[in-house]
Design an enzyme around this catalytic site. Sequence first.
Site, short mmCIF file in Angstrom:
data_model
loop_
_atom_site.label_atom_id
_atom_site.label_comp_id
_atom_site.label_asym_id
_atom_site.label_seq_id
_atom_site.Cartn_x
_atom_site.Cartn_y
_atom_site.Cartn_z
N LEU A 292 0.89 -1.26 0.10
CA LEU A 292 -0.13 0.04 -0.08
C LEU A 292 0.87 1.14 0.07
O LEU A 292 0.69 2.22 -0.97
CB LEU A 292 -0.84 -0.06 1.30
CG LEU A 292 -2.20 -0.88 1.23
CD1 LEU A 292 -2.98 -0.66 2.43
CD2 LEU A 292 -2.84 -0.54 -0.15
N ARG B 204 -5.71 -4.16 21.19
CA ARG B 204 -5.19 -5.21 20.99
C ARG B 204 -4.17 -5.81 22.27
O ARG B 204 -4.16 -7.20 22.50
CB ARG B 204 -4.28 -5.36 19.82
CG ARG B 204 -5.19 -5.19 18.55
CD ARG B 204 -4.59 -5.14 17.33
NE ARG B 204 -5.56 -4.95 16.21
CZ ARG B 204 -5.37 -4.95 14.99
NH1 ARG B 204 -4.02 -4.86 14.58
NH2 ARG B 204 -6.25 -4.94 14.06
N GLU C 216 4.58 0.46 6.91
CA GLU C 216 4.97 -0.25 8.23
C GLU C 216 6.74 -0.15 8.33
O GLU C 216 7.08 -0.22 9.43
CB GLU C 216 4.63 -1.73 8.35
CG GLU C 216 4.66 -2.37 9.48
CD GLU C 216 4.06 -4.04 9.61
OE1 GLU C 216 3.18 -4.16 8.49
OE2 GLU C 216 4.25 -4.56 10.24
N LEU D 1 -3.40 0.37 7.44
CA LEU D 1 -3.74 0.54 5.93
C LEU D 1 -3.74 2.30 5.80
O LEU D 1 -3.42 2.71 4.93
CB LEU D 1 -5.08 0.21 5.74
CG LEU D 1 -5.06 -1.42 5.77
CD1 LEU D 1 -6.53 -1.97 5.57
CD2 LEU D 1 -3.78 -2.22 5.13
C1 LIG Z 1 -3.01 -10.76 8.23
C2 LIG Z 1 -3.12 -9.27 8.50
C3 LIG Z 1 -4.35 -8.30 8.45
C4 LIG Z 1 -4.25 -7.03 8.57
N1 LIG Z 1 -5.51 -6.51 8.59
C5 LIG Z 1 -5.31 -5.12 8.82
C6 LIG Z 1 -6.60 -4.27 8.74
O1 LIG Z 1 -7.33 -4.65 8.47
N2 LIG Z 1 -6.20 -3.07 9.02
C7 LIG Z 1 -5.08 -2.28 8.94
O2 LIG Z 1 -5.14 -0.97 8.93
N3 LIG Z 1 -3.84 -3.12 8.89
C8 LIG Z 1 -3.90 -4.35 8.96
N4 LIG Z 1 -3.00 -4.94 8.69
C9 LIG Z 1 -1.65 -4.44 9.04
C10 LIG Z 1 -1.31 -3.96 7.41
O3 LIG Z 1 -1.98 -4.79 6.43
C11 LIG Z 1 0.16 -3.84 6.88
O4 LIG Z 1 0.64 -2.98 7.94
C12 LIG Z 1 0.42 -2.77 5.82
O5 LIG Z 1 -0.49 -3.29 4.82
C13 LIG Z 1 1.67 -2.78 5.40
O6 LIG Z 1 1.73 -2.03 4.16
P1 LIG Z 1 3.30 -1.76 3.60
O7 LIG Z 1 2.92 -1.04 2.37
O8 LIG Z 1 3.88 -1.00 4.44
O9 LIG Z 1 3.92 -3.17 3.45
P2 LIG Z 1 3.73 -4.36 2.60
O10 LIG Z 1 2.53 -4.59 2.26
O11 LIG Z 1 4.42 -5.30 3.40
O12 LIG Z 1 4.74 -4.35 1.24
C14 LIG Z 1 5.99 -4.66 1.38
C15 LIG Z 1 6.62 -4.60 0.10
O13 LIG Z 1 8.07 -4.23 -0.01
C16 LIG Z 1 8.77 -5.34 -0.84
N5 LIG Z 1 9.85 -6.02 -0.40
C17 LIG Z 1 10.08 -6.17 0.88
N6 LIG Z 1 11.46 -6.11 1.12
C18 LIG Z 1 12.13 -5.92 -0.10
C19 LIG Z 1 13.46 -5.88 -0.47
N7 LIG Z 1 14.41 -6.26 0.10
N8 LIG Z 1 13.39 -5.65 -1.86
C20 LIG Z 1 12.60 -5.31 -2.51
N9 LIG Z 1 11.21 -5.25 -2.29
C21 LIG Z 1 10.98 -5.57 -1.15
C22 LIG Z 1 7.52 -6.41 -0.98
O14 LIG Z 1 7.61 -7.00 -2.11
C23 LIG Z 1 6.10 -5.55 -0.81
O15 LIG Z 1 5.98 -4.99 -2.28
C24 LIG Z 1 -2.99 -6.65 8.57
C25 LIG Z 1 -1.79 -7.09 8.58
C26 LIG Z 1 -1.80 -8.50 8.63
C27 LIG Z 1 -0.72 -9.53 8.83
#
Ligand SMILES: Cc1cc2nc3c(=O)[nH]c(=O)nc-3n(C[C@H](O)[C@H](O)[C@H](O)COP(=O)(O)OP(=O)(O)OC[C@H]3O[C@@H](n4cnc5c(N)ncnc54)[C@H](O)[C@@H]3O)c2cc1C
Lengths: 253, 658
Positions: free
Chosen positions: B42, B329, B446, B462
Amino acid sequence: MEQNTMNLTLKVWRQKNSGDPGGFATYPVKNISAEMSFLEMFDVLNEELIREGKDPIAFDHDCREGICGMCSMYINGRPHGPWEKNTVCQLHMRAYKDGDTIVVEPWRAKSFPVLKDLVVDRGAFDRIIQAGGYISVNTGSPVDANAVPVEKEKADAAFAAAACIGCGACVAACKNSSALLFVSAKVSHLALLPQGAPERRSRALNMVAQMDKEGFGACTNTGACEAVCPKGISIENIARLNREFIGAGMSGE
Amino acid sequence: MLEAKTPTGPLDQKWTYYKGHCRLVNPANKRKLEVIVVGTGLAGASAAASLAELGYTVKAFCFQDSPRRAHSIAAQGGINAAKNYQNDGDSVFRLFYDTIKGGDYRARESNVHRLAEISTSIIDQCVAQGVPFAREYGGLLNNRSFGGTQVKRTFYAAGQTGQQLLIGAYQALERQVNLGNVKMYSRHEMLDVVMIDGKARGIICRNLVNGELERHFGHAVLLCTGGYGNVFYLSTNAMGSNVTAAWKAHKKGAQFGNPCFTQIHPTCIPVSGDHQSKLTLMSESLRNDGRIWVPKQKGDKRKANDIPEEERDYYLERRYPAFGNLVPRDVASRAAKERCDAGYGVGTTGQAVYLDFKFNLINKYGRAEASKHGIDNPDNDTLVRLGKEVVKEEYGNLFDMYEKITGENPYEVPMRIYPAVHYTMGGLWVDYELMTTMKGLYALGEANFSDHGANRLGASALMQGLADGYFVIPYTIGNYLADEIAVKPIDTEHPAFVEAEKQVSDRINTLMNIKGSQTVESFHKRLGKIMWEKCGMARNEQGLKEAIEEIRALKKEFWSDVRVPGIVKEMNPELDKAGRVADFIELGELMCLDALDRKESCGGHFREESQTEEGEALRDDENFTYVSSWEFKGESQWQLNKEPLQFEVAKPSQRSYK
Ligand SMILES: Cc1cc2nc3c(=O)[nH]c(=O)nc-3n(C[C@H](O)[C@H](O)[C@H](O)COP(=O)(O)OP(=O)(O)OC[C@H]3O[C@@H](n4cnc5c(N)ncnc54)[C@H](O)[C@@H]3O)c2cc1C
Ligand code: SF4
Ligand code: FES
């Protein structure tokens, strides 16, 4: 704690890289608990292979919750294995019994070349989305979210179509390797919403054109795709796409 | 010195002031500026799409086969926004206040307020993109409640909110790929940041299909690489989620904020055996309608449905009457652990509590449906049948998932649940502009430490990921890049690129050449066990000290006895995993160190030495109202820097949900 363990024989497709012809290899697996997931059974086998100094089996997976669409195994002739509306990561070993032989292959389709073992390249799906699977709206310009009410029925139908996880099982199940269920799900999701209406014609045309360019086959209405789709995407979407497409074609674009 | 760069002025005007005064880059110059976005969840997908729309040249990277598969896809329950569509008293201030309080007063006020302000635009943006949020019969958007709040401000799409939001951001990203503004590199893993003259200027990554190392230049680098919950081995995170990108940046100079702040989610499917590879969340939204209980009698072996009402202990409702099942939580998790440790747990292992839907199925939904259908005096079966339909629409996919995993039908018997590692509030330290302590290196989503303090409220990750990507970085990056317009793209033959690639390559070769006897997985499991037992739901000085010693020993063993099969120049998932586990081991040590330093309890960080008489977390504001920001100084050596936290508006008080 674990009572039901079983011994199985796995016949798995091994292929070093896209240039390698590949072939089946047979592996016995022992003491598999009924509570394990299918992929956990593969973890156990891979740990063993590594300890024996052999190359573990490469397979795609990430969420293991049936939502990322990454896992993709063709099991005993069916994408994602025997359970209805299910991904292989959510398949559990209680589906099998002691002594079973299980044949595991990658998705087979010209447009999904094998990269290694059970891993295929589904980049074609991304390129189909690039061709038009979106609503052209830049960040920051929208109106208030409640400014345009959306009929609940339509919103629910759009959601049902948007549940597609882009796994490609529909293509793998189809004797023509057609991607129409995937494409129609996206076209429907966006066409059903008022926000997606302005581009509905060009979207359908462009996505279908890209689909053809990627080498996916024609749809002959066998329904095999719907039967294996883990998210229950209905072939009604294909009918809707056909209407969109005819509408778009006739409007002379 | 940590400079948070918080704008001056009253809290609710800081962001407006900032936006009005930050420097801008004109359209012609934007095209000449290249931005690297690592991670397309996201945070990353929304950032990459928005920056490309503005005219920057973007390169985006992810390790999965497509950006649509990022771990964000798995988010279930929903996303918060202060829309006050329900007219139930919500406001930007309330969302801000709930988040600060929920985080146990360990987050920066200015960031959190901005997040609350932006929240409403996120919903507008997503709806315009075609995100099919749940709606009411009148066609307007529906809301549900989440823990730690008393209003309904959570927008959702059944139990698939993350999926729908990510698909929206992914589609925006693919549109920019089509327009030629973004070049997407899937199945690529970033393995180092390249620094030139004190600024981040690129990355080294490995093509995961053929194993080749690649160099990529950028005027700025954004890390949107997610959280590090998999340091515990078992967590609700996707299998590939890892700390590697953030950790490499940390070792190059980016400080790590509050590494020990981990969220243990109360409602997950319990561990069933040693084979377990991951844990599955049952969304917090289920606590809207599910009631949590254990038998009143210790070791009661009867089936759940055979235990009469008066012999059930609805311990959350009993202990926290004001919030009941919707306490935050950290509170809910500890309460479950307390009951299980005291011998009231259920299931074969005794490490589970019940989450029961019967009551609301019948009383809330069943009765409402019955009256809607004009059925007078409905019998129990009718109520259950009608209630089921509604519950199916709200959470159907979660119920199906539960049944596939456990073989039990949660419409008939209560779910068995237990807390599991879920989210990491800690991450790279960033200032108000989301820049790390390294110039030109940003962290979003995150991966940064910024908004959730010591405990994140549900449905806020999110919100934060999308706020960072859609609405914060497009402004703040301009403030930096305005000074970079004269910088020509740097040739990747530059010695800094060559040297960084060599370091990466050396490390890979070292890993390959150990040729030991133990698998990567076995090391990961052992690390996870140490972390869960000694740096998990409850922590104490002795345990943490032991953990540090054990982790150091594990590290030695890893680097002398791990076995990585195959070769470097091929698709080699074991090699990918080996590098990630090696980084997790180092991170584990820092987490324990951080937990040891923070002698207070706060949010998800529970130091057994610091609790109230009733067993609630006891903060020590006098000594610990700061962000711990750790600076890497060499193997197993860190310097602790502190960012003092000031609360001008939300005055810290003992958190109470009674
Ligand atoms: C089961 C579950 C349910 C959840 N439900 C909710 C909810 O209902 N509401 C809410 O607000 N939050 C929820 N969360 C938390 C939330 O989903 C996450 O915190 C959030 O989606 C993280 O988004 P992000 O974009 O930071 O990282 P991520 O979506 O984890 O994306 C990480 C990205 O980095 C890339 N990446 C990682 N390391 C590397 C690397 N070394 N080189 C290249 N690419 C890399 C990956 O390929 C990916 O594209 C939930 C989490 C879980 C586990
Ligand atoms: S339509 Fe179904 S089978 Fe095809 S990609 Fe989507 S989810 Fe997979
Ligand atoms: S691993 Fe994500 S759907 Fe199977």
